[in-house]
Design an enzyme around this catalytic site. Structure first.
Site, PDB file in Angstrom:
ATOM      1  CB  ALA A 198      -5.091  -9.055  17.737  1.00  0.00           C
ATOM      2  CD  GLU A 228       2.854  -6.503  16.567  1.00  0.00           C
ATOM      3  OE1 GLU A 228       2.515  -7.626  16.126  1.00  0.00           O
ATOM      4  OE2 GLU A 228       2.044  -5.580  16.777  1.00  0.00           O
ATOM      5  CE1 TYR A 252      -4.579  -3.708  15.101  1.00  0.00           C
ATOM      6  CE2 TYR A 252      -2.767  -4.255  16.558  1.00  0.00           C
ATOM      7  CZ  TYR A 252      -3.222  -3.775  15.354  1.00  0.00           C
ATOM      8  OH  TYR A 252      -2.343  -3.338  14.397  1.00  0.00           O
ATOM      9  CE  LYS A 254      -5.814  -7.112   3.504  1.00  0.00           C
ATOM     10  NZ  LYS A 254      -4.606  -7.894   3.769  1.00  0.00           N
ATOM     11  CE1 TYR A 294      -4.073  -1.913   0.121  1.00  0.00           C
ATOM     12  CE2 TYR A 294      -2.765  -3.350   1.526  1.00  0.00           C
ATOM     13  CZ  TYR A 294      -3.879  -3.133   0.750  1.00  0.00           C
ATOM     14  OH  TYR A 294      -4.809  -4.133   0.587  1.00  0.00           O
ATOM     15  CE1 TYR A 342       3.315  -5.058   6.962  1.00  0.00           C
ATOM     16  CE2 TYR A 342       3.570  -7.427   7.202  1.00  0.00           C
ATOM     17  CZ  TYR A 342       2.804  -6.292   7.344  1.00  0.00           C
ATOM     18  OH  TYR A 342       1.524  -6.384   7.854  1.00  0.00           O
ATOM     19  CD  GLU A 391      -6.571  -5.040   7.085  1.00  0.00           C
ATOM     20  OE1 GLU A 391      -6.441  -6.273   7.190  1.00  0.00           O
ATOM     21  OE2 GLU A 391      -5.615  -4.252   7.182  1.00  0.00           O
ATOM     22  CD  GLU A 401       0.871  -2.561  14.392  1.00  0.00           C
ATOM     23  OE1 GLU A 401       1.945  -2.571  13.747  1.00  0.00           O
ATOM     24  OE2 GLU A 401       0.211  -3.591  14.628  1.00  0.00           O
ATOM     25  CD1 TRP A 455      -3.297  -2.422  11.236  1.00  0.00           C
ATOM     26  CD2 TRP A 455      -1.173  -1.733  10.962  1.00  0.00           C
ATOM     27  NE1 TRP A 455      -2.738  -3.180  10.247  1.00  0.00           N
ATOM     28  CE2 TRP A 455      -1.447  -2.778  10.046  1.00  0.00           C
ATOM     29  CE3 TRP A 455       0.102  -1.130  10.949  1.00  0.00           C
ATOM     30  CZ2 TRP A 455      -0.486  -3.239   9.147  1.00  0.00           C
ATOM     31  CZ3 TRP A 455       1.042  -1.599  10.062  1.00  0.00           C
ATOM     32  CH2 TRP A 455       0.750  -2.647   9.177  1.00  0.00           C
TER      33      TRP A 455
HETATM   34  C1  IDC Z   1      -1.985  -7.120   9.378  1.00  0.00           C
HETATM   35  C2  IDC Z   1      -2.729  -6.420   8.250  1.00  0.00           C
HETATM   36  C3  IDC Z   1      -3.262  -7.469   7.291  1.00  0.00           C
HETATM   37  C4  IDC Z   1      -2.122  -8.363   6.844  1.00  0.00           C
HETATM   38  C5  IDC Z   1      -1.420  -8.972   8.046  1.00  0.00           C
HETATM   39  C6  IDC Z   1      -0.208  -9.810   7.680  1.00  0.00           C
HETATM   40  O1  IDC Z   1      -3.747  -5.614   8.786  1.00  0.00           O
HETATM   41  O2  IDC Z   1      -3.886  -6.844   6.194  1.00  0.00           O
HETATM   42  O3  IDC Z   1      -2.649  -9.414   6.032  1.00  0.00           O
HETATM   43  O4  IDC Z   1      -0.958  -7.926   8.889  1.00  0.00           O
HETATM   44  O5  IDC Z   1       0.771  -9.049   7.063  1.00  0.00           O
HETATM   45  C7  IDC Z   1      -0.021  -6.492  14.002  1.00  0.00           C
HETATM   46  C8  IDC Z   1       1.015  -6.286  12.974  1.00  0.00           C
HETATM   47  C9  IDC Z   1       0.415  -5.812  11.678  1.00  0.00           C
HETATM   48  C10 IDC Z   1      -0.914  -6.513  11.421  1.00  0.00           C
HETATM   49  C11 IDC Z   1      -1.893  -6.055  12.497  1.00  0.00           C
HETATM   50  C12 IDC Z   1      -3.319  -6.584  12.326  1.00  0.00           C
HETATM   51  O6  IDC Z   1       2.050  -5.412  13.403  1.00  0.00           O
HETATM   52  O7  IDC Z   1       1.322  -6.074  10.641  1.00  0.00           O
HETATM   53  O8  IDC Z   1      -1.389  -6.104  10.168  1.00  0.00           O
HETATM   54  N1  IDC Z   1      -1.347  -6.447  13.789  1.00  0.00           N
HETATM   55  O9  IDC Z   1      -3.334  -7.971  12.338  1.00  0.00           O
HETATM   56  N2  IDC Z   1       0.171  -6.777  15.274  1.00  0.00           N
HETATM   57  C13 IDC Z   1      -1.011  -6.957  15.878  1.00  0.00           C
HETATM   58  C14 IDC Z   1      -2.004  -6.755  14.947  1.00  0.00           C
END
Ligand code: IDC
Length: 317
Positions: free
Chosen positions: A233, A139, A201, A266, A41, A66, A268, A227, A261
């Site tokens: 989550a 993380e 979350y 997307k 994105y 990432y 979601e 985040e 976040w």
């Molecule tokens: C999520 C994205 C999702 C993606 C997934 C895997 O929202 O679209 O498919 O990652 O890459 C985290 C992470 C963060 C996560 C987010 C929600 O740092 O990368 O993004 N999350 O799951 N930690 C807790 C939650």
């Protein structure tokens, strides 16, 4: 409502006790958005999009690079997108966080050499720049990935690499998806200007995690919520506005800076924009999450009101 302040006013940041302060010693609140993974994105980590977050009240932008899932480890050229996004945020007088977004590569030590080279380059480039913060591991997670055996030794390798070029604030992730701030706080790092990251979350985490944070803060550890999401989550479900209210009130009480976040379109619920949104998005492109998040920005310049058809929107207005 607070006044918006960016890099020009706050200047270079320092950690004092458990709080961030600006160059004149005043307490600082960074409040803004995190990109989604920029390998997917990047459109929303471009200038027009970052500028819209500023117009809606954000003074910080987190660039989530990432390492896995098609990110830096297999496509190191993505660092150029990081630089462009950081430069754009700085040109808008916003702070920028360079996030080494480990996730599926659970243990930060497993790619520590690459992280050292990456942060050596970034800190050399931005060493004299007061607006940049360095987040060395998103993380850490997974069995056996503990503070003592993995994350602390990793931080002890990375921090000196960045310190060779700058005293800027460094954000350190904690085990258990950056939830175990209390464990890190009990065995803290011996460096100045570092903060521990707390990720939450609202649909999954509540009082138990806030207790861990309270314990960390009461033992003197500075915390940055780099985040957080209004969803569960896994990035979906909700949006959980009441639970988010409880979290944001908590962060306000302790003056904890935060990035939501995520800034993407997307499909979601954690995404702030509706599918198909353009780079230069506007209020009409905000999802339920985006409406809530921007309505709760610490120093929003305008009110975002729920639309009539947002029947399940329970914003703070
Ligand atoms: C999520 C994205 C999702 C993606 C997934 C895997 O929202 O679209 O498919 O990652 O890459 C985290 C992470 C963060 C996560 C987010 C929600 O740092 O990368 O993004 N999350 O799951 N930690 C807790 C939650």
């Amino acid at each position: 409502m607070k006044t918006w302040k960016g890099v020009r006013e706050y200047g270079a940041l320092k950690v004092s006790g458990t709080t961030l302060i600006g160059s004149s010693g005043e307490a600082v609140m960074l409040d803004g958005m995190s990109s989604h993974g920029i390998q997917w994105y990047s459109k929303f980590a471009r200038k027009k999009s970052i500028e819209m977050t500023k117009k809606a009240g954000a003074n910080v932008f987190r660039v989530a690079m990432y390492t896995g899932e098609g990110g830096y480890l297999t496509n190191p050229k993505i660092a150029e997108d990081v630089i462009r996004a950081v430069d754009d945020a700085l040109s808008l007088d916003m702070y920028a966080i360079i996030d080494w977004h480990i996730l599926t590569d659970n243990d930060p030590l497993s790619n520590a050499g690459k992280a050292e080279a990456f942060f050596a380059g970034m800190s050399r480039r931005y060493g004299n720049e007061p607006g940049v913060l360095y987040e060395i591991c998103n993380e850490p997670n997974g069995p056996g990935v503990t503070w003592t055996s993995c994350v602390k030794p990793y931080a002890e390798r990375l921090i000196p690499v960045i310190r060779a070029n700058t005293d800027a604030v460094i954000l350190v992730g904690c085990p258990n998806w950056s939830q175990d701030v209390d464990i890190a706080a009990a065995d803290p790092l011996d460096f100045d200007n570092i903060m521990y990251t707390l990720h939450f979350y609202a649909g999954t985490h509540g009082e138990k995690l806030r207790d861990k944070c309270r314990r960390a803060i009461s033992s003197g550890a500075p915390v940055f919520a780099s985040e957080w999401g209004v969803s569960r989550a896994n990035g979906t479900g909700g949006v959980f506005t009441k639970e988010s209210d409880a979290w944001l009130d908590f962060l306000d009480r302790y003056n904890i800076s935060r990035c939501n976040w995520n800034l993407s379109d997307k499909d979601e619920t954690s995404a702030a924009l509706l599918p198909g949104s353009p780079e230069g998005w506007g209020e009409k492109h905000l999802s339920l999450s985006g409406r809530y998040v921007f309505a709760r920005m610490s120093c929003r310049p305008f009110e975002i009101v729920p639309k009539n058809n947002d029947s399940h929107f329970q914003g703070p207005m």
